[in-house]
Design an enzyme around this catalytic site. Sequence first.
Site: not given
Ligand code: ATP
Ligand code: MG
Length: 568
Positions: A37, A262, A272
Amino acid sequence: MNNVDSATPLHFIKAIIEKDLETQKYKGRVHTRFPPEPNGYLHIGHAKSICLNFGLAQEYNGLCNLRFDDTNPIKEEEEYVNSIQEDVKWLGFDWDDRLYYASDYFHQLYAYALQLIEKGKAYICDLSPDEMREYRGTLTEPGKNSPYRDRSVEENLDLFQRMKNGEFPDGTRVLRAKIDMNSSNLNMRDPVIYRILHASHHRTGDQWCIYPMYDFAHCFSDSIERITHSICTLEFEDHRPLYDWFLDAVGVYHPQQIEFARLNLSYTVMSKRKLNELVKLKLVDGWNDPRLPTIAGLRRRGYTPQAIQVFAERIGVAKSDSIVDIALLEYCLREDLNKVALRVMAVLDPVKLVIENYPEDGLEYVEAIDNPEDPDSSTRKLPFSRVLYIERDDFKEDPPHKYFRLAPGAEVRLKHAYYVTCTGYEKDEKTGEVVEIRCTYDPETRGGWSSDGRKVKGTLHWVSAAHAVNAEVRLLDRLFLVPNPDDVLEGGNFKDNLNPNSLKILEGCKLEPGMVDAKIGTSYQFLRNGYFTKDSKYSTNHKLVFNQTVPLRDSWAKIENAQKPDGK
Ligand code: ATP
Ligand code: MG
């Protein structure tokens, strides 16, 4: 069928893919995607997901898409879209021409929503957000049907179109899936599919005032792109029934969602929201602050894509959450830099060393090896003269027991140069600080080795005062004081755990002359001091600024090795 390297371990996702290849579930195709995102910069957790998704595609001769999950117009910005592309490329992956945006599918998604309504599987609900929460029930109590649940298809179609046409204010109505208000899975209790939001979108502008929710947009985006394995993090496990329900309800191509744990890293935050807070409050120096776990920060700090890829491989892929020690990431980095980094002389806290028996205007060049880890290493010439700089810390007026560095009467080796013996020193009368150290050198020890077998225990790095270049060096420590920054006292928050001494700026450091040509994006080993890289933000044509990439874990063991004649 595939070119799997048998040396890499077969984790559970690979096992699923191999079974699907065997059964021809997707006709031998492997097609993954990385769906960020664009509401922040990518971090090391995303790097794990990038390495996994792009890595699996590479390993199984498949494809991996980069897709921006840009369904929320409020938090998304072009800056993030650009930084994400830069970071994925820098990590070493390529989406070719497969760069997609969920917003490209808004028309298609709208059409799918119409189909759901026509099939009696979605309805317009006028409950307020508070009422909706109340009707939803809890984990222990079933929900209640919305009074709007049984609206006719015609009425739903009419209202949905009017929602789209902007006839209603934000928050007055939503489109919901008609699933089951008694489901034990809260996600299945008639989740919202579309909401009204009169907001400009970074790509579609004011074309839409209704926006699809993540769960709805995500599964259909995967389906439209004919993804085979839709890999996401564990918190989406409870969303999988919904993922499947949407695709089946419309009756379109159906990828398989697979969840993995994760990455969590000690001494850092990865959400984020929290990273954004640190940036917005200026508690750090932008998204690419070298102390942050963002990919941009790691890059500015001197991390290599190779080190991050190896780290991602080593931590593996699991089904349960855990916290990885940040020391493992640092280990992977050191391992990589040790192989490739140029060893240079850099004195971070300089004090003058004057060689009394060296000619006043004498100058010679000694040979220094670029990387002793490389059997074919090149060498370079370093100027050596009567006045040098050494580390202040490498001299003691009153040395403790087993102090092998310089002290009155003591003999040490100047790396690559000569043995010197300390003959005296001068102090600033007011401050008591040592301002100059004097010594004599033994011309018979050129190269730093004595022909009479005389041994010295200490080896010091140095630079020639007249030739050294000035630099600012930034020592970086962990951004947080405790392994889990969310461990706080009641009423506190993660910022309470920030390390107030995570950045220490050293001015007036003295580097060997060749460092004027140091390259951004390359880490150098400053002998005995660790790995450093030229800062991309503060370095100018007139000023050199270096960031500490990572300390040497055991600098003294290295020095001792270096003292063995065969340890050159
Ligand atoms: P946050 O929770 O930090 O806001 P998010 O998961 O909402 O992060 P996205 O931009 O939606 O962030 O993530 C893009 C991809 O990266 C998704 O497929 C998510 O599952 C993966 N991802 C995000 N954070 C992690 C992590 N700590 N470890 C592994 N994969 C991750
Ligand atoms: Mg997300």
